[in-house]
Design a protein around this motif. Structure first.
Motif, mmCIF file in Angstrom:
data_model
loop_
_atom_site.group_PDB
_atom_site.id
_atom_site.type_symbol
_atom_site.label_atom_id
_atom_site.label_comp_id
_atom_site.label_asym_id
_atom_site.label_seq_id
_atom_site.Cartn_x
_atom_site.Cartn_y
_atom_site.Cartn_z
ATOM 1 N N ILE A 116 -25.700 15.426 -3.965
ATOM 2 C CA ILE A 116 -24.776 16.458 -4.451
ATOM 3 C C ILE A 116 -23.780 15.851 -5.434
ATOM 4 C CG2 ILE A 116 -22.837 17.927 -3.767
ATOM 5 C CD1 ILE A 116 -24.385 18.626 -1.237
ATOM 6 N N ALA A 117 -23.277 14.666 -5.096
ATOM 7 C CA ALA A 117 -22.319 14.001 -5.976
ATOM 8 C C ALA A 117 -22.940 13.696 -7.336
ATOM 9 C CB ALA A 117 -21.811 12.715 -5.327
ATOM 10 N N GLY A 118 -24.207 13.239 -7.310
ATOM 11 C CA GLY A 118 -24.888 12.932 -8.562
ATOM 12 C C GLY A 118 -25.129 14.174 -9.410
ATOM 13 N N VAL A 119 -25.594 15.244 -8.766
ATOM 14 C CA VAL A 119 -25.860 16.491 -9.490
ATOM 15 C C VAL A 119 -24.555 17.093 -10.012
ATOM 16 C CG1 VAL A 119 -26.767 18.844 -9.297
ATOM 17 C CG2 VAL A 119 -27.955 16.951 -8.173
ATOM 18 N N THR A 120 -23.488 17.002 -9.212
ATOM 19 C CA THR A 120 -22.192 17.534 -9.643
ATOM 20 C C THR A 120 -21.690 16.807 -10.882
ATOM 21 O OG1 THR A 120 -21.607 18.139 -7.364
ATOM 22 C CG2 THR A 120 -19.800 17.905 -8.939
ATOM 23 N N LYS A 121 -21.853 15.480 -10.892
ATOM 24 C CA LYS A 121 -21.442 14.696 -12.055
ATOM 25 C C LYS A 121 -22.252 15.101 -13.285
ATOM 26 C CE LYS A 121 -19.185 11.463 -14.183
ATOM 27 N NZ LYS A 121 -17.733 11.594 -14.452
ATOM 28 N N GLU A 122 -23.543 15.262 -13.095
ATOM 29 C CA GLU A 122 -24.411 15.678 -14.206
ATOM 30 C C GLU A 122 -24.003 17.058 -14.696
ATOM 31 O OE1 GLU A 122 -29.203 16.167 -15.210
ATOM 32 O OE2 GLU A 122 -28.530 15.484 -13.233
ATOM 33 N N ARG A 123 -23.648 17.943 -13.773
ATOM 34 C CA ARG A 123 -23.225 19.293 -14.153
ATOM 35 C C ARG A 123 -21.954 19.241 -14.994
ATOM 36 N NH1 ARG A 123 -20.114 23.697 -13.519
ATOM 37 N NH2 ARG A 123 -21.176 25.719 -13.238
ATOM 38 N N GLU A 124 -21.032 18.377 -14.600
ATOM 39 C CA GLU A 124 -19.782 18.244 -15.355
ATOM 40 C C GLU A 124 -20.060 17.829 -16.797
ATOM 41 O OE1 GLU A 124 -17.561 15.426 -13.135
ATOM 42 O OE2 GLU A 124 -17.001 16.826 -11.537
ATOM 43 N N ILE A 125 -21.017 16.934 -16.964
ATOM 44 C CA ILE A 125 -21.358 16.457 -18.312
ATOM 45 C C ILE A 125 -21.966 17.581 -19.137
ATOM 46 C CG2 ILE A 125 -22.843 14.881 -19.602
ATOM 47 C CD1 ILE A 125 -22.540 12.905 -17.253
ATOM 48 N N VAL A 126 -22.911 18.319 -18.530
ATOM 49 C CA VAL A 126 -23.564 19.423 -19.242
ATOM 50 C C VAL A 126 -22.555 20.519 -19.551
ATOM 51 C CG1 VAL A 126 -25.303 21.232 -19.090
ATOM 52 C CG2 VAL A 126 -25.826 18.939 -18.253
ATOM 53 N N ALA A 127 -21.711 20.871 -18.588
ATOM 54 C CA ALA A 127 -20.735 21.935 -18.780
ATOM 55 C C ALA A 127 -19.748 21.591 -19.890
ATOM 56 C CB ALA A 127 -19.985 22.206 -17.481
ATOM 57 N N ALA A 128 -19.398 20.301 -19.990
ATOM 58 C CA ALA A 128 -18.450 19.877 -21.018
ATOM 59 C C ALA A 128 -19.006 20.049 -22.427
ATOM 60 C CB ALA A 128 -18.059 18.424 -20.783
ATOM 61 N N SER A 129 -20.331 20.147 -22.543
ATOM 62 C CA SER A 129 -20.965 20.276 -23.864
ATOM 63 C C SER A 129 -21.168 21.733 -24.275
ATOM 64 C CB SER A 129 -22.309 19.552 -23.868
ATOM 65 O OG SER A 129 -23.238 20.232 -23.028
ATOM 66 N N ALA A 161 -28.768 11.948 7.320
ATOM 67 C CA ALA A 161 -29.319 12.965 6.419
ATOM 68 C C ALA A 161 -28.216 13.597 5.578
ATOM 69 C CB ALA A 161 -30.047 14.034 7.230
ATOM 70 N N THR A 162 -27.074 13.852 6.211
ATOM 71 C CA THR A 162 -25.941 14.447 5.491
ATOM 72 C C THR A 162 -25.442 13.513 4.397
ATOM 73 O OG1 THR A 162 -25.248 15.699 7.443
ATOM 74 C CG2 THR A 162 -23.600 15.341 5.740
ATOM 75 N N ALA A 163 -25.349 12.233 4.710
ATOM 76 C CA ALA A 163 -24.880 11.254 3.720
ATOM 77 C C ALA A 163 -25.826 11.208 2.517
ATOM 78 C CB ALA A 163 -24.768 9.875 4.365
ATOM 79 N N GLU A 164 -27.124 11.276 2.798
ATOM 80 C CA GLU A 164 -28.113 11.258 1.708
ATOM 81 C C GLU A 164 -27.967 12.494 0.826
ATOM 82 O OE1 GLU A 164 -32.995 11.173 1.158
ATOM 83 O OE2 GLU A 164 -32.090 10.696 3.096
ATOM 84 N N ILE A 165 -27.802 13.657 1.467
ATOM 85 C CA ILE A 165 -27.634 14.898 0.703
ATOM 86 C C ILE A 165 -26.332 14.868 -0.082
ATOM 87 C CG2 ILE A 165 -27.292 17.393 0.909
ATOM 88 C CD1 ILE A 165 -29.141 17.308 3.371
#
Length: 247
Positions: free
Chosen positions: A164-177, A156-160
């Motif tokens: 988290i890694a995917g959302v963090t990457k997406e956040r980095e992209i949005v924040a950069a804009s 379950a932790t690995a899935e979460i």
């Protein structure tokens, strides 16, 4: 502070990602397997302590049995020697023979008492051995449950963590804009306001504090330029205007 309306709108996307990250962190921390493992490990510790106590008792009984059997053997050997002397009667006076008979009888009683002790110790040792076997089984059973819960928790932790890694990457992209000064203000407010730094103004209501703006506040927002970064008068969060703001 001024920022393009599109940049302000992107703050809502950023906020949604930050909320999701907070939810995922809470989910990770609150997995039911955590409490299950803690409870099982408590049971495991208790059973292991009981097992050690039973093993110690069995070991003590083993030593006690060995000592008792040695005592029986010594008495038996002495009685055998005395019986041989009594049977031969060589060079012994009637008084010596009488004393030897008494000693043989005494040794027989002593041997019987010691053999009773051996039997009692053997019974206690057998009970301890049974307890060791039982507790060994319990420890193995609980350990298997712990291992299963740990496997489920790790999965379950690995899935979460992957999400988290995917959302963090997406956040980095949005924040950069988004302009750095606007991000800086947003992050500051988010830290101060329970994880929410920007909120949509929807139908004249701030979705951050859930309070409806009064007429004076609405007029101030209406009068503000499109690129003005508006703040909620109640919660001080960045108030993002959209076509659904009700202005």
């Amino acid at each position: 502070m001024n920022a393009a309306p599109a940049d302000q709108i992107r703050l809502l996307d950023l906020q949604a990602l930050d909320v999701r990250l907070t939810q995922l962190a809470h989910k990770r921390k609150s997995l039911p397997e955590h409490a299950e493992i803690t409870s099982l490990e408590g049971d495991l510790t208790q059973h292991r302590d009981l097992l050690v106590a039973a093993q110690t008792e069995e070991s003590d009984c083993a030593r006690e049995q060995t000592k008792a059997e040695q005592d029986v053997d010594q008495v038996r050997q002495r009685a055998a020697r005395d019986q041989q002397r009594l049977d031969s009667g060589a060079g012994m006076s009637p008084k010596d023979l009488e004393n030897l008979q008494h000693e043989v009888a005494s040794l027989a009683k002593r041997q019987g008492d010691l053999e009773d002790v051996v039997l009692e110790v053997m019974e206690r040792r057998e009970a301890a051995q049974e307890r060791v076997t039982e507790l060994t089984g319990r420890v193995s059973s609980v350990q298997a449950k712990v291992d299963d819960a740990v496997t489920r928790r790790d999965a379950a932790t690995a899935e979460i963590d992957a999400e988290i890694a995917g959302v963090t990457k997406e956040r980095e992209i949005v924040a950069a804009s988004i302009p750095a000064d606007l991000i800086k203000l947003y992050d500051k407010l988010r830290t101060q306001s329970g994880g929410v730094g920007a909120a949509r103004l929807y139908q004249r209501r701030c979705e951050g504090c859930r309070l409806e703006l009064n007429i004076t506040e609405l007029n101030e927002v209406r009068a503000a330029a499109a690129d003005t970064v508006v703040r909620c008068e109640n919660c001080r969060r960045i108030l993002v205007r959209t076509p659904e703001s009700g202005l």
